[in-house]
Scaffold this motif. Structure first.
Motif, PDB file in Angstrom:
ATOM      1  N   GLN A   1      27.408  82.991  54.077  1.00 40.13           N
ATOM      2  CA  GLN A   1      28.255  82.579  55.012  1.00 40.13           C
ATOM      3  C   GLN A   1      29.080  81.188  54.539  1.00 40.13           C
ATOM      4  OE1 GLN A   1      24.309  83.177  57.433  1.00 40.13           O
ATOM      5  NE2 GLN A   1      25.885  82.605  58.855  1.00 40.13           N
ATOM      6  N   TYR A   2      30.140  81.355  55.340  1.00 42.80           N
ATOM      7  CA  TYR A   2      31.349  80.431  54.476  1.00 42.80           C
ATOM      8  C   TYR A   2      31.903  79.752  55.755  1.00 42.80           C
ATOM      9  CZ  TYR A   2      30.627  83.350  50.547  1.00 42.80           C
ATOM     10  OH  TYR A   2      30.321  83.900  49.397  1.00 42.80           O
ATOM     11  N   GLU A   3      32.941  78.521  55.326  1.00 38.22           N
ATOM     12  CA  GLU A   3      33.518  77.953  56.050  1.00 38.22           C
ATOM     13  C   GLU A   3      34.691  79.026  56.877  1.00 38.22           C
ATOM     14  OE1 GLU A   3      33.284  74.460  57.287  1.00 38.22           O
ATOM     15  OE2 GLU A   3      31.818  74.394  55.981  1.00 38.22           O
ATOM     16  N   GLN A   4      35.149  79.842  56.256  1.00 38.74           N
ATOM     17  CA  GLN A   4      35.958  81.052  56.945  1.00 38.74           C
ATOM     18  C   GLN A   4      35.496  82.270  56.536  1.00 38.74           C
ATOM     19  OE1 GLN A   4      38.773  80.333  58.851  1.00 38.74           O
ATOM     20  NE2 GLN A   4      39.084  78.111  58.373  1.00 38.74           N
ATOM     21  N   THR A   5      35.699  83.390  57.093  1.00 36.53           N
ATOM     22  CA  THR A   5      35.379  84.367  56.782  1.00 36.53           C
ATOM     23  C   THR A   5      36.125  85.012  55.266  1.00 36.53           C
ATOM     24  OG1 THR A   5      35.041  85.368  58.899  1.00 36.53           O
ATOM     25  CG2 THR A   5      34.965  87.258  57.210  1.00 36.53           C
ATOM     26  N   PRO A   6      35.317  85.227  54.234  1.00 36.76           N
ATOM     27  CA  PRO A   6      35.784  85.571  52.959  1.00 36.76           C
ATOM     28  C   PRO A   6      36.600  86.815  53.130  1.00 36.76           C
ATOM     29  CG  PRO A   6      33.594  85.916  52.966  1.00 36.76           C
ATOM     30  CD  PRO A   6      33.792  85.503  54.250  1.00 36.76           C
ATOM     31  N   VAL A   7      37.864  87.004  52.595  1.00 36.08           N
ATOM     32  CA  VAL A   7      38.335  88.302  52.544  1.00 36.08           C
ATOM     33  C   VAL A   7      38.180  88.861  51.020  1.00 36.08           C
ATOM     34  CG1 VAL A   7      40.763  89.495  52.715  1.00 36.08           C
ATOM     35  CG2 VAL A   7      40.290  87.210  54.193  1.00 36.08           C
TER      36      VAL A   7
END
Ligand code: ZN
Length: 275
Positions: A267-273
């Motif tokens: 889980q991250y600050e933005q959804t990883p692409v």
């Protein structure tokens, strides 16, 4: 705590048990379950049939054949059980509603029942955001409304305003599925993350409903479905257990005074692409 999937599962299952059968008795073990006297409640219920079952957020709503509504708000430890004949529920019932041979048992000391007019029901549910499964909540609508909000993802999902029906369990599971930390500020999410969040919400809630939600009490004898999603949860209340995706140990964080469970590797600050 029953959330949207648990209540929607009940709504789908209960129809076959209790619709179109006159109510012939009501038993209240806990007078605080209702806001009128037991006599008034019983008189208003007996002889009526249920025409339709509705769900708004986490409220289960019975449409009575006199036009009134019975709203059931299950408490944290709330559950339902349908018994036939001598069949008894595996809990202490707060309320029993009899339909001839069948009885609907309601658990949870804080569970409440309200007899309401259509207008009275509107007053109760008008503060709720839209149901995530209504046609209004398209991916575009969700992303647009999300952009208008401020605050932590966890609080926004459980706030009942963006969409209704999500509590702590599914907020954590949705954040995990979207690859987002529960603490991220929704106003800082980019378009890709917001779109992935919608997909995660739709997918998790749908899967949880179909798997029978997470209440560990069967709905009727021989019921093998209710609670089936419990084994599919990935992070909620799994602190210290390995993440099924990364093997990292699930952690707990404080988000606006509430516990949230997450995987520090997934889980991250933005959804990883991923390309
Ligand atoms: Zn992980």
């Amino acid at each position: 705590m029953p959330e949207l999937p648990e209540i929607e599962h009940y709504r789908r299952q209960l129809g076959q048990w209790i619709l179109d059968r006159p109510i012939d008795r009501v038993h209240l073990a806990n007078p605080r379950s209702i806001d009128v006297t037991a006599e008034e409640f019983t008189a208003a219920m007996e002889g009526k049939s249920l025409l339709f079952l509705e769900r708004r957020g986490t409220f289960l709503i019975f449409h009575l054949d006199n036009g009134h509504r019975l709203l059931i708000a299950l408490s944290k430890d709330g559950a339902l059980y349908c018994g036939e004949g001598e069949d008894q529920p595996p809990f202490t019932a707060q309320v029993e509603i009899g339909f001839g041979e069948r009885t609907l048992y309601i658990a949870g000391r804080g569970s409440v029942l309200r007899l309401l007019t259509v207008r009275g029901l509107d007053d109760v549910v008008k503060t709720l955001g839209p149901d995530p499964f209504t046609r209004v909540v398209t991916p575009e609508y969700f992303v647009t409304q999300l952009k208008k909000r401020r605050g932590a993802l966890r609080s926004t999902l459980t706030g009942q305003k963006l969409v209704a029906g999500i509590g702590p369990r599914y907020a954590d599971e949705i954040a995990f599925a979207a690859g987002l930390l529960p603490s991220v500020k929704v106003q800082e999410l980019n378009g890709e993350s917001a779109a992935r969040l919608y997909d995660a919400l739709d997918h998790i809630l749908t899967a949880a409903i179909e798997a029978g939600g997470c209440i560990q009490v069967p709905l009727y004898a021989e019921d093998k479905l209710t609670g089936g999603y419990l084994s599919q949860c990935r992070v909620y209340e799994k602190e210290g257990q390995p993440c099924t995706d990364s093997g990292a140990l699930v952690e707990k964080m404080d988000v606006s005074g509430k516990k949230a469970y997450y995987c520090p590797q997934c889980q991250y600050e933005q959804t990883p692409v991923f390309s």
